[in-house]
Every structure is written in C-alpha cells, then in structure tokens.
Design a protein around this motif. Structure first.
Motif, PDB file in Angstrom:
ATOM      1  N   ASN A 137       0.799  -1.148  -0.204  1.00 22.78           N
ATOM      2  CA  ASN A 137       0.069   0.423  -0.211  1.00 22.78           C
ATOM      3  C   ASN A 137       1.119   1.355  -0.410  1.00 22.78           C
ATOM      4  OD1 ASN A 137       1.046   0.087   2.475  1.00 22.78           O
ATOM      5  ND2 ASN A 137      -0.982   0.259   3.519  1.00 22.78           N
ATOM      6  N   ARG A 140       8.774   6.534  -4.936  1.00 24.57           N
ATOM      7  CA  ARG A 140       9.048   7.482  -6.752  1.00 24.57           C
ATOM      8  C   ARG A 140      10.507   7.927  -5.761  1.00 24.57           C
ATOM      9  NH1 ARG A 140       4.266   8.226  -9.415  1.00 24.57           N
ATOM     10  NH2 ARG A 140       6.139   9.396 -11.094  1.00 24.57           N
ATOM     11  N   TYR A 176       6.459  15.973  -9.935  1.00 18.20           N
ATOM     12  CA  TYR A 176       5.589  16.547  -8.571  1.00 18.20           C
ATOM     13  C   TYR A 176       6.646  17.854  -8.078  1.00 18.20           C
ATOM     14  CZ  TYR A 176       3.955  11.724  -7.428  1.00 18.20           C
ATOM     15  OH  TYR A 176       3.370  10.512  -7.359  1.00 18.20           O
ATOM     16  N   ILE A 184       4.968   7.390  -1.396  1.00 19.74           N
ATOM     17  CA  ILE A 184       2.881   7.924  -0.817  1.00 19.74           C
ATOM     18  C   ILE A 184       2.275   6.585  -0.661  1.00 19.74           C
ATOM     19  CG2 ILE A 184       1.762   8.559  -2.910  1.00 19.74           C
ATOM     20  CD1 ILE A 184       3.948   8.805  -4.801  1.00 19.74           C
ATOM     21  N   SER A 213      -1.113   8.193   0.089  1.00 17.69           N
ATOM     22  CA  SER A 213      -2.316   8.391  -0.352  1.00 17.69           C
ATOM     23  C   SER A 213      -2.128   9.495  -1.389  1.00 17.69           C
ATOM     24  CB  SER A 213      -3.265   8.218   1.001  1.00 17.69           C
ATOM     25  OG  SER A 213      -3.091   9.521   1.484  1.00 17.69           O
ATOM     26  N   ASP A 214      -2.851  10.257  -1.878  1.00 17.57           N
ATOM     27  CA  ASP A 214      -3.036  11.116  -3.129  1.00 17.57           C
ATOM     28  C   ASP A 214      -2.363  11.944  -2.042  1.00 17.57           C
ATOM     29  OD1 ASP A 214      -3.767   9.265  -5.035  1.00 17.57           O
ATOM     30  OD2 ASP A 214      -6.473  10.063  -4.707  1.00 17.57           O
ATOM     31  N   ASP A 215      -3.050  12.458  -1.320  1.00 19.56           N
ATOM     32  CA  ASP A 215      -3.108  13.553  -0.375  1.00 19.56           C
ATOM     33  C   ASP A 215      -1.849  13.681   0.961  1.00 19.56           C
ATOM     34  OD1 ASP A 215      -4.283  12.284   1.400  1.00 19.56           O
ATOM     35  OD2 ASP A 215      -5.444  13.513   1.927  1.00 19.56           O
ATOM     36  N   ARG A 216      -0.634  12.170   1.360  1.00 19.26           N
ATOM     37  CA  ARG A 216       0.014  12.106   1.643  1.00 19.26           C
ATOM     38  C   ARG A 216       1.356  11.373   1.506  1.00 19.26           C
ATOM     39  NH1 ARG A 216      -0.298  10.086   7.931  1.00 19.26           N
ATOM     40  NH2 ARG A 216       2.079  10.658   8.580  1.00 19.26           N
ATOM     41  N   ARG A 217       2.059  12.197   0.993  1.00 16.59           N
ATOM     42  CA  ARG A 217       3.634  11.661   0.731  1.00 16.59           C
ATOM     43  C   ARG A 217       5.008  11.838   2.383  1.00 16.59           C
ATOM     44  NH1 ARG A 217       6.416  14.253  -2.933  1.00 16.59           N
ATOM     45  NH2 ARG A 217       5.049  16.137  -3.115  1.00 16.59           N
TER      46      ARG A 217
END
Length: 319
Positions: free
Chosen positions: A157, A161, A169, A207, A209-213
C-alpha cells in the motif's frame, strides 16, 4: 522479503577479467520487455550489479531465473545497450558480481521511450571515468534503494518514487534547472556569508495516499567522510534549506527528513553530537540514522532509525 546484503565496502586488487571485453561477433538478439525493465533500472540508479538486478527483478517476479537474468544482461552488454565500467577490474568484495552501467544504445532506446536520459552524452566515457570509490558509493545507494523497493512491495500500500521520477511533482521552474536536486543556500558564520549547496545521494518519497507523502533525502556514508568537516557542512546546508523553505520552493515538498546510512553505531553517535552542535539541539527528528546491519535485519520501513530524540524509530510511525 529478499533484502540482499549491504555490507562495509572493501576492495581487493585482482587481474583485469576478460569479461569486460565485448565479443567481436555478438550473438543473435531480440529485445524483450524484461530487457527494457533491466535497462530502466540501471539508468535509474546509474550503476547496478547483476545480483542487484536479479533481486530487483524478483520483487515483481519471484520466479525470475538467475540464469535467464544473467544471459539477458550478457546479451545487453554484447549489443552495447549496457556497459561494464572498467574500474571493476578492482573487484568489489562487497559486490562480487559484474557491475553494469547504461551503454550508448541503451541511452538511445530509453530516450525514444520517453525516459529522462540524455542520449547525447558519451555514456561509455562516463562509465570508464567512474572511479572505484565512486562506483562503490553508487552501488551502496543502489543497494539501499532496492531494499526500499522490496519493503514497499511487501507492504503493498506504499508507492516509492525516487530520482527523476519525482520531477513531475516539482515546480515547473525547478524542472527546467540543470540540477534540480541541488539545494543552494547561504549561511552566516561569524558575520560572514558563506554559500553552501547539497545534493542528496538519492531523493525519495513514500506515497501513502493521494494527499500524504513522506519525503527523504538519502545520504550514504561509507565512513570516509569527516564528521566535523564535510558531514557538518551537509547538516548546515540541509538546516538552512529547511529554515528558508527551499524544499517547498524547489522540490514542492511540504516537509522532508535526512536519512543517513553509516557503517557503525559509534559513528551515528558522533554524527548526532555534531548535528546537535550545529542545530543548537533543535529539529532533532529531522535527521535520522541507521546502519547496514539494521537495514538488512528489518528493512528500511522497520523500527531501525535513530534520531537525536530516541532510538528504534520507524519511518511509518503514525501511518
């Protein structure tokens, strides 16, 4: 998880092997999808051994055959898609397998496929000029990144990158820079303004989720760097970049940590002491440290990291 082995790096002088010479008449050859994947991996990390490439292939295909991977690498070398840096005639005791870099035809092919690589560069010359020390360091970074690849794949999950795959990005102004990963800052010491710059050995993002890195600047220390000299300058540069929001402006990162892999626990303590002096005891959690032994035992996502605040820290705490 197949983590491989990251060990202290030593060299032993041996005679130059004939395996660094290409056959005069290459065998018949047809490119496959696996060949392209191997080329992409080598280009991504700059240098990799045949063993590292086998373990990388087995992350997505556990049944990948050592014999098959070895044959494909030999064919890619024979047809100039891959190169074998000449400095490996000083055999690498920590990495006893052949080392590969991108060849001229490999760079051309990857450029045609849209990879971020300059086919105009003289790749064979660059590979030939790679010193033994530089090669050892580059292979250590490759080994660490393969451990991250395997750990993220095992979790299922988390997407990894790193390197040029992060460029999308970055702000447009950064993507146009000749060296988008270099942070340039100015510090003041005893009333004098001193310019500094720092380039991570590898920039990477986990990464979630879409809003957490989660973002990290990886530094691989082989033990030859002076803790109070070059390492201290790196710490000063990273701190100045963080305080000036250079990571936001240049990389588009909301935050980042500096992850250092160094040979011993004692050296970590020396680094922590130097860091505390430079930072005034602040931002203790920004810099994290581990050893190859810790990495191999539990993987990079395990509780293997040390900060100025505590031991056994996981990169994924709170995730």
């Amino acid at each position: 998880m197949n983590r491989g082995t990251l060990r202290p790096m030593l060299t032993t002088q041996l005679s130059r092997p004939k395996r660094l010479s290409r056959p005069q008449t290459p065998p018949p050859f047809r490119l496959t999808d696996r060949d392209v994947a191997l080329l992409q991996a080598v280009a991504r990390w700059r240098f990799a051994t045949s063993d590292q490439l086998l373990r990388f292939a087995r992350i997505s295909d556990p049944m990948a055959s050592e014999q098959n991977i070895t044959r494909r690498l030999m064919a890619l070398f024979a047809h100039r898609y891959l190169d074998r840096p000449s400095n490996q005639h000083v055999q690498l005791q920590s990495f006893s397998h052949l080392v590969y870099g991108v060849g001229r035809k490999g760079a051309n092919l990857l450029a045609e496929l849209g990879e971020d690589i300059d086919p105009r560069l003289k790749w064979a010359t660059k590979n030939r000029r790679a010193s033994n020390a530089w090669l050892l360091h580059a292979l250590g970074v490759t080994e660490t990144m393969i451990l991250f690849e395997a750990a993220c794949a095992a979790r299922g999950n988390i997407a990894l990158r790193d390197g040029t795959s992060l460029l999308e990005y970055f702000p447009a102004s950064t993507r146009s820079l000749r060296d988008p990963f270099r942070l340039r800052v100015t510090i003041t010491d005893k009333g004098k303004k001193i310019p500094l710059s720092v380039v991570p050995d590898r920039l990477l993002s986990l990464i979630i989720s879409d809003d957490r890195r989660l973002n990290f600047a990886l530094e691989l220390d082989t033990g030859s760097m002076s803790v109070t000299g070059r390492f201290a300058r790196k710490i000063s540069a990273y701190l100045a970049a963080y305080r000036d929001d250079r990571h936001r402006e240049q990389w588009g990162f909301q935050g980042f940590r500096v992850a250092t892999v160094t040979p011993s626990e004692k050296r970590i303590q020396n680094m922590l002491a130097a860091q505390s002096v430079i930072s005034g005891g602040k931002l203790g959690g920004m810099f994290i440290y581990t050893t190859p032994q810790r990495l191999n035992a539990r993987g990079p996502l395990g509780p293997i990291w040390i900060t100025g605040e505590r031991d056994d820290v996981s990169l994924l705490e709170g995730v």
